[in-house]
Design a protein around this motif. Structure first.
Motif, PDB file in Angstrom:
ATOM      1  N   ALA A 117      -5.203  10.887  19.922  1.00 44.96           N
ATOM      2  CA  ALA A 117      -5.202  11.103  21.610  1.00 44.96           C
ATOM      3  C   ALA A 117      -4.254  12.087  22.033  1.00 44.96           C
ATOM      4  O   ALA A 117      -4.201  12.551  23.230  1.00 44.96           O
ATOM      5  CB  ALA A 117      -5.060   9.684  22.189  1.00 44.96           C
ATOM      6  N   GLU A 118      -3.317  12.379  21.224  1.00 50.24           N
ATOM      7  CA  GLU A 118      -2.128  13.344  21.605  1.00 50.24           C
ATOM      8  C   GLU A 118      -1.676  13.906  20.311  1.00 50.24           C
ATOM      9  O   GLU A 118      -1.815  13.411  19.222  1.00 50.24           O
ATOM     10  CB  GLU A 118      -0.989  12.553  22.364  1.00 50.24           C
ATOM     11  N   ALA A 119      -0.762  14.743  20.367  1.00 49.25           N
ATOM     12  CA  ALA A 119       0.048  15.620  19.342  1.00 49.25           C
ATOM     13  C   ALA A 119       1.077  14.806  18.535  1.00 49.25           C
ATOM     14  O   ALA A 119       1.406  15.119  17.582  1.00 49.25           O
ATOM     15  CB  ALA A 119       0.446  16.860  19.776  1.00 49.25           C
ATOM     16  N   VAL A 120       1.433  13.627  19.207  1.00 50.66           N
ATOM     17  CA  VAL A 120       2.397  12.782  18.700  1.00 50.66           C
ATOM     18  C   VAL A 120       1.593  11.260  18.143  1.00 50.66           C
ATOM     19  O   VAL A 120       1.295  10.658  19.186  1.00 50.66           O
ATOM     20  CB  VAL A 120       3.614  12.712  19.435  1.00 50.66           C
ATOM     21  N   VAL A 121       1.964  10.968  17.039  1.00 54.44           N
ATOM     22  CA  VAL A 121       1.453   9.567  16.553  1.00 54.44           C
ATOM     23  C   VAL A 121       3.011   8.693  16.278  1.00 54.44           C
ATOM     24  O   VAL A 121       3.787   9.126  15.454  1.00 54.44           O
ATOM     25  CB  VAL A 121       0.717   9.522  15.468  1.00 54.44           C
ATOM     26  N   CYS A 122       3.117   7.655  16.735  1.00 58.90           N
ATOM     27  CA  CYS A 122       4.413   6.903  16.552  1.00 58.90           C
ATOM     28  C   CYS A 122       4.201   5.497  16.181  1.00 58.90           C
ATOM     29  O   CYS A 122       3.298   4.671  16.582  1.00 58.90           O
ATOM     30  CB  CYS A 122       4.970   6.850  17.878  1.00 58.90           C
ATOM     31  N   GLY A 123       4.747   4.907  15.227  1.00 61.87           N
ATOM     32  CA  GLY A 123       4.812   3.537  15.036  1.00 61.87           C
ATOM     33  C   GLY A 123       6.055   2.901  14.087  1.00 61.87           C
ATOM     34  O   GLY A 123       6.783   3.953  13.902  1.00 61.87           O
ATOM     35  N   ILE A 124       5.840   1.921  13.323  1.00 61.24           N
ATOM     36  CA  ILE A 124       6.974   1.377  12.377  1.00 61.24           C
ATOM     37  C   ILE A 124       6.247   0.960  10.943  1.00 61.24           C
ATOM     38  O   ILE A 124       4.945   0.632  10.876  1.00 61.24           O
ATOM     39  CB  ILE A 124       7.369   0.086  12.977  1.00 61.24           C
ATOM     40  N   GLY A 125       6.818   1.565  10.083  1.00 66.17           N
ATOM     41  CA  GLY A 125       6.584   1.356   8.523  1.00 66.17           C
ATOM     42  C   GLY A 125       7.785   0.958   7.808  1.00 66.17           C
ATOM     43  O   GLY A 125       8.865   1.378   8.225  1.00 66.17           O
ATOM     44  N   ASP A 126       7.430   0.797   6.569  1.00 66.70           N
ATOM     45  CA  ASP A 126       8.363   0.257   5.565  1.00 66.70           C
ATOM     46  C   ASP A 126       8.455   1.608   4.575  1.00 66.70           C
ATOM     47  O   ASP A 126       7.451   1.897   4.085  1.00 66.70           O
ATOM     48  CB  ASP A 126       8.064  -0.912   4.643  1.00 66.70           C
ATOM     49  N   VAL A 127       9.717   2.058   4.598  1.00 66.42           N
ATOM     50  CA  VAL A 127       9.741   3.472   3.849  1.00 66.42           C
ATOM     51  C   VAL A 127      10.852   2.880   2.566  1.00 66.42           C
ATOM     52  O   VAL A 127      11.867   3.166   2.553  1.00 66.42           O
ATOM     53  CB  VAL A 127      10.369   4.548   4.435  1.00 66.42           C
ATOM     54  N   GLY A 128      10.238   2.635   1.321  1.00 66.48           N
ATOM     55  CA  GLY A 128      10.750   2.319   0.315  1.00 66.48           C
ATOM     56  C   GLY A 128      11.897   1.084   0.379  1.00 66.48           C
ATOM     57  O   GLY A 128      12.907   1.293  -0.032  1.00 66.48           O
ATOM     58  N   GLY A 129      11.413   0.357   1.173  1.00 61.07           N
ATOM     59  CA  GLY A 129      12.159  -0.915   1.347  1.00 61.07           C
ATOM     60  C   GLY A 129      13.083  -0.981   2.719  1.00 61.07           C
ATOM     61  O   GLY A 129      13.700  -1.871   2.818  1.00 61.07           O
ATOM     62  N   THR A 130      12.960   0.186   3.414  1.00 61.69           N
ATOM     63  CA  THR A 130      13.817   0.257   4.726  1.00 61.69           C
ATOM     64  C   THR A 130      12.699   0.474   5.951  1.00 61.69           C
ATOM     65  O   THR A 130      11.855   1.176   5.757  1.00 61.69           O
ATOM     66  CB  THR A 130      14.921   1.305   4.673  1.00 61.69           C
ATOM     67  N   GLU A 131      12.904  -0.674   6.781  1.00 68.06           N
ATOM     68  CA  GLU A 131      11.963  -0.566   7.904  1.00 68.06           C
ATOM     69  C   GLU A 131      12.347   0.661   8.937  1.00 68.06           C
ATOM     70  O   GLU A 131      13.568   0.677   9.288  1.00 68.06           O
ATOM     71  CB  GLU A 131      11.825  -1.850   8.631  1.00 68.06           C
ATOM     72  N   ALA A 132      11.734   1.425   9.167  1.00 74.40           N
ATOM     73  CA  ALA A 132      11.851   2.347  10.166  1.00 74.40           C
ATOM     74  C   ALA A 132      10.763   2.807  11.190  1.00 74.40           C
ATOM     75  O   ALA A 132       9.648   2.520  11.103  1.00 74.40           O
ATOM     76  CB  ALA A 132      12.214   3.876   9.483  1.00 74.40           C
ATOM     77  N   VAL A 133      11.277   3.535  12.346  1.00 71.58           N
ATOM     78  CA  VAL A 133      10.186   3.987  13.472  1.00 71.58           C
ATOM     79  C   VAL A 133       9.796   5.199  12.668  1.00 71.58           C
ATOM     80  O   VAL A 133      10.931   6.222  12.557  1.00 71.58           O
ATOM     81  CB  VAL A 133      11.080   4.134  14.804  1.00 71.58           C
ATOM     82  N   LEU A 134       8.677   5.613  12.776  1.00 69.73           N
ATOM     83  CA  LEU A 134       8.053   6.934  12.390  1.00 69.73           C
ATOM     84  C   LEU A 134       7.444   7.644  13.650  1.00 69.73           C
ATOM     85  O   LEU A 134       6.667   7.116  14.465  1.00 69.73           O
ATOM     86  CB  LEU A 134       6.959   6.612  11.157  1.00 69.73           C
ATOM     87  N   ILE A 135       7.706   8.969  13.607  1.00 62.26           N
ATOM     88  CA  ILE A 135       7.240   9.819  14.420  1.00 62.26           C
ATOM     89  C   ILE A 135       6.499  10.902  13.858  1.00 62.26           C
ATOM     90  O   ILE A 135       7.042  11.677  13.006  1.00 62.26           O
ATOM     91  CB  ILE A 135       8.057  10.545  15.546  1.00 62.26           C
ATOM     92  N   ALA A 136       5.287  10.953  13.886  1.00 60.69           N
ATOM     93  CA  ALA A 136       4.360  12.142  13.208  1.00 60.69           C
ATOM     94  C   ALA A 136       3.858  12.963  14.079  1.00 60.69           C
ATOM     95  O   ALA A 136       3.076  12.620  15.166  1.00 60.69           O
ATOM     96  CB  ALA A 136       3.363  11.335  12.297  1.00 60.69           C
ATOM     97  N   PHE A 137       3.849  14.352  13.898  1.00 58.39           N
ATOM     98  CA  PHE A 137       3.063  15.177  14.661  1.00 58.39           C
ATOM     99  C   PHE A 137       1.758  15.748  14.242  1.00 58.39           C
ATOM    100  O   PHE A 137       1.776  15.901  12.760  1.00 58.39           O
ATOM    101  CB  PHE A 137       4.082  16.409  14.644  1.00 58.39           C
ATOM    102  N   GLU A 138       0.971  15.635  14.992  1.00 57.25           N
ATOM    103  CA  GLU A 138      -0.328  16.321  14.263  1.00 57.25           C
ATOM    104  C   GLU A 138      -0.762  17.784  14.865  1.00 57.25           C
ATOM    105  O   GLU A 138      -0.907  18.190  15.964  1.00 57.25           O
ATOM    106  CB  GLU A 138      -1.613  15.571  15.197  1.00 57.25           C
ATOM    107  N   PHE A 139      -0.395  18.679  13.924  1.00 59.12           N
ATOM    108  CA  PHE A 139      -0.663  20.137  14.248  1.00 59.12           C
ATOM    109  C   PHE A 139      -1.812  20.607  14.736  1.00 59.12           C
ATOM    110  O   PHE A 139      -1.873  21.310  15.448  1.00 59.12           O
ATOM    111  CB  PHE A 139       0.011  21.002  13.140  1.00 59.12           C
ATOM    112  N   GLY A 140      -2.985  19.829  14.333  1.00 56.13           N
ATOM    113  CA  GLY A 140      -4.365  20.057  14.693  1.00 56.13           C
ATOM    114  C   GLY A 140      -4.522  20.000  16.227  1.00 56.13           C
ATOM    115  O   GLY A 140      -5.554  20.393  16.763  1.00 56.13           O
ATOM    116  N   PHE A 141      -3.501  19.308  16.750  1.00 59.21           N
ATOM    117  CA  PHE A 141      -3.673  18.984  18.344  1.00 59.21           C
ATOM    118  C   PHE A 141      -2.861  20.055  19.142  1.00 59.21           C
ATOM    119  O   PHE A 141      -1.818  19.889  19.382  1.00 59.21           O
ATOM    120  CB  PHE A 141      -3.101  17.500  18.625  1.00 59.21           C
ATOM    121  N   LEU A 142      -3.525  20.893  19.494  1.00 56.48           N
ATOM    122  CA  LEU A 142      -2.984  21.942  20.156  1.00 56.48           C
ATOM    123  C   LEU A 142      -1.494  22.550  19.517  1.00 56.48           C
ATOM    124  O   LEU A 142      -0.690  22.715  20.306  1.00 56.48           O
ATOM    125  CB  LEU A 142      -2.711  21.540  21.578  1.00 56.48           C
ATOM    126  N   GLY A 143      -1.535  22.564  18.193  1.00 57.45           N
ATOM    127  CA  GLY A 143      -0.434  23.225  17.458  1.00 57.45           C
ATOM    128  C   GLY A 143       0.796  22.303  17.590  1.00 57.45           C
ATOM    129  O   GLY A 143       1.890  22.805  17.505  1.00 57.45           O
TER     130      GLY A 143
END
Length: 443
Positions: free
Chosen positions: A58-84
């Motif tokens: 729906a937008e160029a930024v996707v945000c959520g929470i995930g476990d990264v190797g045993g450490t819980e973190a807030v993840l911010i991911a950019f979708e370059f295919g959405f208007l760069g």
């Protein structure tokens, strides 16, 4: 500011999957209500609709929470295919919400960035999102929470200047386009290598280059090191050579200058079970975070050469970050002194030393120093924690090297040894003078 990719930019969901299998998205707005945005840009609404259809986002930024190797973190991911991967008001709101969530839950943030910068179709309304992001970064720092940026590329304009370069640790994919100026707007004739992950790494602006297959392991390692501080001061490392204290000052100087003497790297290998290095453009200095007994200790280690301004600035960055994250610091001192050539003066060696001195003196976390070789003048003092220094049997510390002291007093070259005696620079002299707390034993 929006840039075109130099190669295939990884989709946001693919970047997230490289780090975690437990991603839970945050509640997000679908986008602006105005069809053509705040400027009424003709065709903007249609462009967004096509981007949503093409990417499934729906937008160029996707945000959520995930476990990264045993450490819980807030993840911010950019979708370059959405208007760069460009940043407009809706994307800015998502970024702000992600950082607020991180503060509320006490979680670190990992930004997976592929962005051309501010969204041109929203004009100044988009550019002001840079201040919005900067404000959230400041508040995250004040909360003592780390921010790791994964520069997936392209990362240009405000995506680099506001979010990527503002992170505590910066990791990049090989060959990624990274720079303030995107490929379509940079001055003609410029060396394109300066705008790559490798060029930024060589300049000291990126801490690590990692292939896509290694992103998960790298992010997990950094988060572990940044979020598990040791509970107290770092204990000084044990000496790596067993020997009696030197009989004379000149013997102490000669011992400290032996090419075969254990240096910083040998001490770091013996002390830590795992390490990750921050960028240090001065090859004579190492800095980063390591695990000892399963807990994190930060380190700054001189490697026996004259420390350059870039080295002192790298040390200051490490000390400032460790202090904010409550991670104790170990400094290994081994330098004949600070670089004092004309280039070093132009690069601000004096101010760089001043900043390092202030960072050590003002640290709220404990800083432990071990003198492992030469301790030369202000270059060594800049990284020495007063009252918390130990020394090895094959080291010396002096207000200035004996040869330079002889030159100051207009003594002949044959008087270097006698000058070393007068300076009282041996390990046992330093303990007797109250400068050092003790000589560390062999481990």
């Amino acid at each position: 500011m929006t840039s075109a990719p130099t190669g295939r930019a990884l989709p946001a969901r693919e970047l997230i999957a490289a780090l975690t299998a437990t991603f839970t998205g945050l509640p997000e707005r679908a986008g602006d209500t105005a069809e053509d945005g705040p400027l009424g840009w003709d065709g903007y609404g249609r462009s967004r609709a096509r981007a949503r259809e093409r990417t499934g986002e729906a937008e160029a930024v996707v945000c959520g929470i995930g476990d990264v190797g045993g450490t819980e973190a807030v993840l911010i991911a950019f979708e370059f295919g959405f208007l760069g991967g460009s940043i407009g008001e809706s994307a800015g709101e998502r970024l702000e919400n992600a950082f607020i969530t991180a503060r509320d839950l006490g979680l670190p943030v990992v930004s997976l960035i592929a962005s051309g910068g501010s969204r041109l179709q929203e004009g100044m309304c988009a550019l002001t999102q840079l201040q919005r992001v900067a404000r959230q970064l400041v508040r995250l720092r004040a909360a003592g929470l780390p921010h790791l940026a994964v520069l997936a590329g392209p990362v240009t304009g405000g995506g680099w200047a506001a979010l990527g370069a503002g992170a505590d640790v910066r990791v990049a994919l090989p060959g990624a386009q990274i720079g303030f100026a995107g490929s379509r707007v940079r001055p003609p004739g410029e060396d394109p290598r300066a705008y790559t992950a490798e060029g930024q790494f060589a300049a000291g602006h990126i801490d690590e280059i990692v292939p896509a297959a290694g992103l998960g392991a790298s992010a997990a390692r950094w988060l572990r090191l940044l979020t598990t501080p040791a509970p107290g001061p770092a204990e000084p490392p044990a000496a790596l050579r067993a020997m009696p204290p030197p009989a004379t000052g000149w013997e102490a100087v000669q011992r400290a200058r032996e090419p075969s003497r254990p240096g910083a790297e040998a001490y770091l290998r013996a002390y830590f079970t795992e390490r990750a290095q921050l960028a240090a453009p001065d090859p004579g200095l190492l800095c980063g975070f390591g695990l000892r007994g399963g807990r994190s200790v930060a380190y700054v280690a001189q490697r026996g050469t004259a420390t350059r301004p870039a080295g002192f600035r790298a040390a200051t960055r490490l000390l400032t970050l460790a202090d904010r994250l409550a991670v104790p610091v170990l400094t290994l001192v081994d330098t004949p002194g600070a670089a004092d050539d004309a280039e070093a003066e132009r690069d601000g060696v004096g101010p760089a030393i001043a900043e390092a001195l202030a960072a050590v003196a003002g640290a709220r976390i404990p800083v432990t120093t071990l003198l492992v070789g030469e301790g030369g003048s202000g270059g060594a003092a800049a990284l020495t924690s007063a009252g918390h220094m130990w020394v090895t049997p094959d080291s010396y510390y002096a207000v200035v090297a004996p040869e330079r002291a002889a030159a100051v007093f207009k003594r002949g070259p044959g008087e270097d040894a006698s000058m070393a005696e007068q300076l009282r620079l041996r390990p046992q002299d330093l303990v007797g003078l109250g400068v050092a707390r003790g000589i560390v034993p062999m481990g």
